[in-house]
Structures are given as structure tokens and as C-alpha cells.
Design a protein around this motif. Structure first.
Motif, short mmCIF file in Angstrom:
data_model
loop_
_atom_site.label_atom_id
_atom_site.label_comp_id
_atom_site.label_asym_id
_atom_site.label_seq_id
_atom_site.Cartn_x
_atom_site.Cartn_y
_atom_site.Cartn_z
N UNK A 40 1.00 -1.37 -0.09
CA UNK A 40 -0.07 -0.13 0.03
C UNK A 40 0.74 1.34 -0.17
N UNK A 41 1.84 1.24 -0.87
CA UNK A 41 2.81 2.25 -0.88
C UNK A 41 3.33 2.40 -2.35
N UNK A 42 3.54 3.57 -2.40
CA UNK A 42 4.20 4.10 -4.05
C UNK A 42 5.47 4.64 -4.17
N UNK A 43 6.33 4.46 -5.27
CA UNK A 43 7.44 4.85 -5.18
C UNK A 43 7.56 5.63 -6.37
N UNK A 44 8.04 6.73 -6.41
CA UNK A 44 8.29 7.50 -7.77
C UNK A 44 9.26 6.85 -8.83
N UNK A 45 9.04 6.75 -9.98
CA UNK A 45 9.77 6.22 -10.97
C UNK A 45 10.66 7.21 -11.77
N UNK A 46 9.91 8.07 -12.82
CA UNK A 46 10.26 8.78 -13.88
C UNK A 46 9.69 9.76 -14.05
N UNK A 47 10.09 10.69 -14.89
CA UNK A 47 9.02 11.62 -15.62
C UNK A 47 9.43 11.71 -17.34
N UNK A 48 8.38 11.51 -18.01
CA UNK A 48 8.26 11.53 -19.14
C UNK A 48 8.08 12.78 -19.87
N UNK A 49 8.80 12.89 -20.92
CA UNK A 49 8.37 14.28 -21.75
C UNK A 49 6.74 13.88 -22.37
N UNK A 50 5.85 14.87 -22.26
CA UNK A 50 4.57 14.59 -22.78
C UNK A 50 4.47 15.41 -24.19
N UNK A 51 3.38 15.05 -24.81
CA UNK A 51 3.23 15.77 -26.03
C UNK A 51 3.35 14.94 -27.48
N UNK A 52 3.94 13.87 -27.39
CA UNK A 52 3.90 13.17 -28.77
C UNK A 52 3.77 11.58 -28.40
N UNK A 53 3.78 11.12 -29.62
CA UNK A 53 3.56 9.58 -29.39
C UNK A 53 4.69 8.83 -28.90
N UNK A 54 6.04 9.52 -28.82
CA UNK A 54 7.06 9.02 -28.09
C UNK A 54 7.00 8.71 -26.63
N UNK A 55 6.01 9.63 -25.83
CA UNK A 55 5.53 9.31 -24.83
C UNK A 55 5.07 7.94 -24.50
N UNK A 56 4.34 7.46 -25.37
CA UNK A 56 3.50 6.14 -25.43
C UNK A 56 4.46 5.05 -25.66
N UNK A 57 5.63 5.44 -26.16
CA UNK A 57 6.81 4.21 -26.36
C UNK A 57 7.39 4.05 -25.02
N UNK A 58 7.47 5.41 -24.17
CA UNK A 58 8.21 5.35 -22.89
C UNK A 58 7.16 4.53 -22.11
N UNK A 59 6.23 4.98 -21.98
CA UNK A 59 5.15 4.13 -21.00
C UNK A 59 5.05 2.66 -21.43
N UNK A 60 5.15 2.33 -22.73
CA UNK A 60 5.10 0.82 -23.08
C UNK A 60 6.38 0.20 -22.38
N UNK A 61 7.51 1.01 -22.45
CA UNK A 61 8.63 0.26 -21.79
C UNK A 61 8.75 0.04 -20.31
N UNK A 62 7.94 1.05 -19.69
CA UNK A 62 7.65 0.97 -18.18
C UNK A 62 6.72 -0.25 -18.00
N UNK A 63 5.68 -0.40 -18.85
CA UNK A 63 4.49 -1.32 -18.76
C UNK A 63 5.12 -2.75 -18.90
N UNK A 64 6.11 -2.86 -20.06
CA UNK A 64 6.75 -4.03 -20.02
C UNK A 64 7.75 -4.54 -18.97
N UNK A 65 8.47 -3.41 -18.29
CA UNK A 65 9.36 -3.77 -17.44
C UNK A 65 8.68 -4.11 -15.89
N UNK A 66 7.84 -3.28 -15.49
CA UNK A 66 6.79 -3.61 -14.34
C UNK A 66 5.77 -4.36 -14.24
N UNK A 67 5.22 -4.62 -15.27
CA UNK A 67 4.06 -5.67 -15.58
C UNK A 67 3.01 -5.31 -14.40
N UNK A 68 2.28 -4.02 -14.54
CA UNK A 68 1.13 -3.97 -13.79
C UNK A 68 -0.13 -4.56 -14.04
N UNK A 69 -0.94 -4.77 -13.23
CA UNK A 69 -2.26 -5.00 -13.18
C UNK A 69 -3.30 -4.25 -13.73
#
Length: 142
Positions: A40-69
Motif C-alpha cells: 500500500x505504498x508507491x515509489x516515484x519512478x520517472x518523468x516522461x516528456x509529454x506531447x508526442x507518441x514517443x511518450x507512449x513508447x516510453x510508457x510501453x517500456x515501463x509497462x513491459x518492465x513493471x507488468x502492472x495489473x
């Protein structure tokens, strides 16, 4: 004749922890944090530059690494609770996350998360804001 031993009692069912990635959406930056229902705790990970589809590539990498539900997105509001332009943008971001990654997405009122992150002395306000948003969500789903 020897009596058979009774069958051992079934072990109590344990619920697996649910893991999350949370996002503090902004038009310039998106803060990211991870957490789960076990701690029941959270850990800051990173900040992604917003405003382009590149942000979703970065998020895809985080989802692959962390495998959230599931994912959690902070949705800003005015102090009185009224919606504004960024409320709609954050909701659109949440819909896009769901559409791209097929994970459940939960929206959380994120008023004052950046103020709280600054009060905690965060170096990365956006990632810490995402952690605060996730901690709030984890506290609400008890």
C-alpha cells in the motif's frame, strides 16, 4: 486397524498483490510511479516528456518492465471540484492508455498532489506527484 489421519485443513486463500503504475498527467511532462496493494505504498519512478507518441513508447517500456495489473491516472480539478480543460485532457490520456495497452485505468482526483510533492521536498515533482496519486488510490480501495 489403524485409523486414517484426517486430511490437513486447507490453507487459507491468499490474495495476490495487485500492482499499479500511476501517472501525473501534464501537457509538458508526465510523472510515473509504481506501487501495489501488498505494501500500500508507491515509489516515484520517472518523468516522461509529454506531447508526442514517443511518450507512449516510453510508457510501453515501463509497462513491459513493471507488468502492472492496472493503471491509475490523476485527474485535475479546480479547488471547488469543478472540471477544467486539463481535466478533459487527463481523461483523454486515460482513455488512450486503456486503448493502447488494454489494462484497466482508474481515475483519481489529484488536486494538490504537486503542492504535497513540493512539501515533501521531492526532486522530481512529477514522479512524486504520481506516487501521491497512487498512495491516495491505494488508500481508497481498502
Amino acid at each position: 486397524m489403524i485409523a486414517a489421519s484426517p486430511a490437513p485443513a486447507a490453507a487459507p486463500a491468499t490474495r495476490a498483490a495487485t500492482s499499479y503504475l500511476a501517472f501525473d498527467f501534464g501537457t509538458r511532462r508526465v510523472g510515473v510511479a509504481s506501487g501495489n496493494t501488498l505494501t500500500r505504498s508507491a515509489t516515484p519512478l520517472s518523468t516522461i516528456t509529454a506531447g508526442s507518441d514517443a511518450q507512449f513508447d516510453a510508457i510501453a517500456g515501463l509497462i513491459d518492465a513493471w507488468r502492472p495489473d492496472a493503471l491509475v491516472v490523476g485527474v485535475p480539478r479546480h479547488p471547488d471540484g469543478a472540471e477544467h480543460e486539463n481535466t478533459l485532457r487527463a481523461r483523454r490520456f486515460a482513455r488512450r492508455l486503456h486503448g493502447r495497452f488494454g489494462l484497466p485505468v482508474h481515475e483519481v482526483d489529484e488536486r494538490y498532489s504537486t503542492v504535497e510533492a513540493a512539501a515533501r521536498g521531492a526532486r522530481d515533482l512529477d514522479a512524486m506527484s504520481a506516487a501521491i496519486i497512487l498512495e491516495q488510490f491505494l488508500g481508497e480501495i481498502r
